[in-house]
Design an enzyme around this catalytic site. Sequence first.
Site, PDB file in Angstrom:
ATOM      1  N   LYS A  21       0.933  -1.199  -0.266  1.00 19.11           N
ATOM      2  CA  LYS A  21      -0.045   0.004   0.023  1.00 19.11           C
ATOM      3  C   LYS A  21       0.799   1.430  -0.063  1.00 19.11           C
ATOM      4  CE  LYS A  21      -3.985   2.056   2.540  1.00 19.11           C
ATOM      5  NZ  LYS A  21      -4.758   1.818   3.614  1.00 19.11           N
TER       6      LYS A  21
ATOM      7  N   SER B 283      -9.796   2.350   3.242  1.00 21.62           N
ATOM      8  CA  SER B 283      -8.889   3.131   1.935  1.00 21.62           C
ATOM      9  C   SER B 283      -8.038   2.033   1.332  1.00 21.62           C
ATOM     10  CB  SER B 283      -7.876   3.930   3.094  1.00 21.62           C
ATOM     11  OG  SER B 283      -7.145   3.276   4.014  1.00 21.62           O
TER      12      SER B 283
ATOM     13  N   SER C  22      -9.817  -0.595   7.167  1.00 21.93           N
ATOM     14  CA  SER C  22      -9.257  -0.199   5.715  1.00 21.93           C
ATOM     15  C   SER C  22      -8.671  -1.504   4.953  1.00 21.93           C
ATOM     16  CB  SER C  22      -8.403   1.107   5.687  1.00 21.93           C
ATOM     17  OG  SER C  22      -8.959   1.939   5.812  1.00 21.93           O
TER      18      SER C  22
END
Length: 536
Positions: free
Chosen positions: A99, A174, A198
């Site tokens: 990420k 997210s 997330s």
Amino acid sequence: MTELNSSDSNGNNSLIRSSAAQLAGMLASREVSAVEVTQAHLDRIASVDGGERGVHAFLHVNTEEALSVAAEVDSIRAAAGGAAAEELHALAGVPIAVKDLIVTIGQPTTAGSKILEGWHSPYDATVVKRLRAAKMPILGKTNLDEFAMGSSTEHSAYGPTRNPWDLDRIPGGSGGGSAAAVAAFEAPLALGTDTGGSIRQPGAVTGTVGVKPTYGSVSRYGAIAMASSLDQIGPVTRTVLDSALLHQVIGGHDPFDSTSLPDPLADLVAAAGVGHVEGMRIGIIKELHGEGYQAGVESRFKESLDLLRQAGAQIVEVSCPNFQYALGAYYLIMPSEASSNLAKFDGVRYGLRVLPEDGPMTIERVMGATRAAGFGDEVKRRIILGTYALSAGYYDAYYGSAQKVRTLVQRDFDAAFTVADVLISPTAPTTAFKLGEKLDDPLAMYLNDVATIPANLAGVPGLSLPGGLADEDGLPVGIQLLAPAREDARLYRVGAVLESLLEATWGGPLLDRAPDLTALTGPSPAGAVPSHGGSH
């Protein structure tokens, strides 16, 4: 829904569809090379990630370095005598995506924001160091809501990620980029961060496995902070065993993280292989299902409960009355901490700098111009909310009261775990909604995290695994398991059993029932994938 083709357009279908554990076995036996495995995933990224209808899971693709690490692994395994090969980690040569909130040397880290466009970190996050030590090729950096603020990955400054099950729908947030990359077979493993769900909520809507470890059991050093008391790095995978394998790599004490637990990491892989739940007490959280949850979500949840009951688990109902206030408390605590953490992005030290068009050139005016241009609407909204909650005269009424609610949520967990070994709920109240559907309604967007937020407030571990497809739309449903702090092994034990029971019911992995992306997206022009944070 379109069925998957039996072979990928790149001829590497068996490699990209193998689990990380399967790939590790093939690599160890030298049935396949690490270069072949890594190249297969890079080809898949080029095939389905770019273009107007691409998944857009990646912001940067790390081709050269990933292939170099893979070649090194192959060289070690080919060494005469094989003694060096025995020292390799079990996941050596298995590629992974990271990420873009987690800093990396040699690749840009943007946090999905214009304010960090093209920025290169001078150091690696601790989890990245551990990936490198295990010689796992890093495929690249995945898309996210800007600074991890969102539930749909639509708030990225570089455009939204699409859900591989339906390219017109969100992949969660997210960390939608990491979940979509794994669901689209672009990576067998990925790292995400979970502040209010997330990792788990994207896992639910993409049919993948997502784990939020116990707070402090995986180092946060090198993860760009949004809310320091809530953030946690964790695995994004296609199987529970793969999550245990990756968790084992990244977990453990880190002296660079002041919140890192000193406890040695349990054998999570062994826990995932126990194979039974007989005699375990599994608690249904009364407040986290029923009214407000999509009918198809409820149906799949009840089926999971039936399977666990048939496997010998005792199903009990528990009440956590203060969970109804968790969402409100979270959206005071998180913006308050984000307001403080994001103060460093001032246009002075690093990242974007925008000069005011006229008037005196003061630090305050440069900061104002930079933040106005560099931050998106959702980030600005949360900074303003957090600054207000921390301001003189309002601190006790808002932030202080939210922290008291947090204590009540923790007490609810404590009470629940006296009567249940593990708690269970749907991960998200609905399946994936359409892109743009909730962008103009922040409160509706925030409600997607209603079932995941309590775990972050209390610091307990949570795991989401695929629970099947909703009858209404044929989209994935997630089942969430929660355990006491430091008892991550329980999640893997129950999760692996439930996964096995569900797959026996379906006749195979849920992702085998996803649509054929190559047919939907078409190849990218010249096989290129846009890289918003730097060159490939």
